[in-house]
Design a protein around this motif. Structure first.
Motif, PDB file in Angstrom:
ATOM      1  N   ALA A  30       3.770   3.243  10.554  1.00 47.75           N
ATOM      2  CA  ALA A  30       3.454   1.838  10.303  1.00 47.75           C
ATOM      3  C   ALA A  30       3.573   1.089  11.619  1.00 47.75           C
ATOM      4  O   ALA A  30       4.415   1.419  12.455  1.00 47.75           O
ATOM      5  CB  ALA A  30       4.420   1.248   9.279  1.00 47.75           C
ATOM      6  N   TYR A  95       4.468  -1.526   3.724  1.00 45.86           N
ATOM      7  CA  TYR A  95       3.980  -0.313   3.069  1.00 45.86           C
ATOM      8  C   TYR A  95       4.477  -0.282   1.645  1.00 45.86           C
ATOM      9  O   TYR A  95       5.673  -0.363   1.391  1.00 45.86           O
ATOM     10  CB  TYR A  95       4.455   0.964   3.785  1.00 45.86           C
ATOM     11  CG  TYR A  95       3.863   2.212   3.161  1.00 45.86           C
ATOM     12  CD1 TYR A  95       2.643   2.714   3.597  1.00 45.86           C
ATOM     13  CD2 TYR A  95       4.500   2.857   2.109  1.00 45.86           C
ATOM     14  CE1 TYR A  95       2.068   3.825   3.000  1.00 45.86           C
ATOM     15  CE2 TYR A  95       3.942   3.972   1.500  1.00 45.86           C
ATOM     16  CZ  TYR A  95       2.728   4.452   1.956  1.00 45.86           C
ATOM     17  OH  TYR A  95       2.173   5.546   1.354  1.00 45.86           O
ATOM     18  N   ASP A 100      -0.892   1.446  -0.944  1.00 48.79           N
ATOM     19  CA  ASP A 100      -1.312   1.982   0.354  1.00 48.79           C
ATOM     20  C   ASP A 100      -1.526   3.475   0.458  1.00 48.79           C
ATOM     21  O   ASP A 100      -2.017   3.936   1.481  1.00 48.79           O
ATOM     22  CB  ASP A 100      -0.285   1.575   1.418  1.00 48.79           C
ATOM     23  CG  ASP A 100      -0.229   0.069   1.584  1.00 48.79           C
ATOM     24  OD1 ASP A 100      -1.286  -0.559   1.463  1.00 48.79           O
ATOM     25  OD2 ASP A 100       0.874  -0.458   1.833  1.00 48.79           O
ATOM     26  N   CYS A 104      -4.032   3.578   3.473  1.00 50.48           N
ATOM     27  CA  CYS A 104      -3.542   4.029   4.785  1.00 50.48           C
ATOM     28  C   CYS A 104      -2.587   5.192   4.588  1.00 50.48           C
ATOM     29  O   CYS A 104      -1.385   5.030   4.581  1.00 50.48           O
ATOM     30  CB  CYS A 104      -2.919   2.896   5.585  1.00 50.48           C
ATOM     31  SG  CYS A 104      -1.798   1.807   4.715  1.00 50.48           S
ATOM     32  N   CYS A 108      -0.474   3.008   8.877  1.00 55.51           N
ATOM     33  CA  CYS A 108      -0.527   1.712   8.210  1.00 55.51           C
ATOM     34  C   CYS A 108      -0.319   0.605   9.239  1.00 55.51           C
ATOM     35  O   CYS A 108       0.811   0.257   9.559  1.00 55.51           O
ATOM     36  CB  CYS A 108       0.524   1.644   7.111  1.00 55.51           C
ATOM     37  SG  CYS A 108      -0.153   1.086   5.554  1.00 55.51           S
TER      38      CYS A 108
END
Ligand SMILES: *[C@@H]1O[C@H](CO)[C@@H](O)[C@H](O)[C@H]1NC(C)=O
Length: 135
Positions: A30, A95, A100, A104, A108
């Motif tokens: 992330a 997240y 997600d 992703c 992310c």
């Protein structure tokens, strides 16, 4: 008579190996990029149930990122509080597995701008406008 035991051992090993891959292979990166402009600093504090990433100050043009594994129960959640211009505050989920895990899967990324927040769609490779700032 070692042969039957040997077969059994390999089967067990394969099962354990497959299971641990299922649980641990979903590594996600992330990142949160400050694109506020005008040298504006962004202060951000992200955490999950188990991890507190602490207060991070992100200079304009820089980013803060971290890696994590999603849990087997599909409940992984990282949420963040952020503040800039000493007055504007926002809260968002960096997240959330349910939102997600397909959007992703491994990467992310978020881009914080004056207009709002953009999220990278890992499937299309495009930045998408995700959230407006509340007035
Ligand atoms: C952002 O932070 C840096 C380092 O603390 C500081 O020098 C700079 O003045 C800050 N920028 C603004 C717009 O406040």
């Amino acid at each position: 008579m070692p042969a039957p035991y040997q077969v059994g051992y390999h089967v067990v090993f394969l099962l354990v190996f497959s299971f641990s891959r299922m649980v641990l292979s979903d590594d996600v990166h992330a990142s949160i990029k400050n694109r506020l402009g005008n040298g504006e600093n962004l202060s951000i504090h992200c955490q999950s149930k188990d991890d507190d990433l602490g207060q991070q100050d992100i200079a304009d043009g820089s980013e803060f990122g971290w890696d994590f594994s999603v849990n087997a129960w599909g409940t992984t959640l990282f949420y963040c509080d952020m503040e800039w211009e000493n007055a504007r505050r926002s809260h968002f989920d960096a997240y959330s597995f349910s939102r997600d895990h397909t959007r992703c899967e491994t990467q992310c990324s978020w881009l914080i701008s004056k207009e709002g927040m953009y999220g990278m769609n890992g499937q299309t490779g495009f930045w998408e406008f995700m959230y407006d700032w509340p007035n």
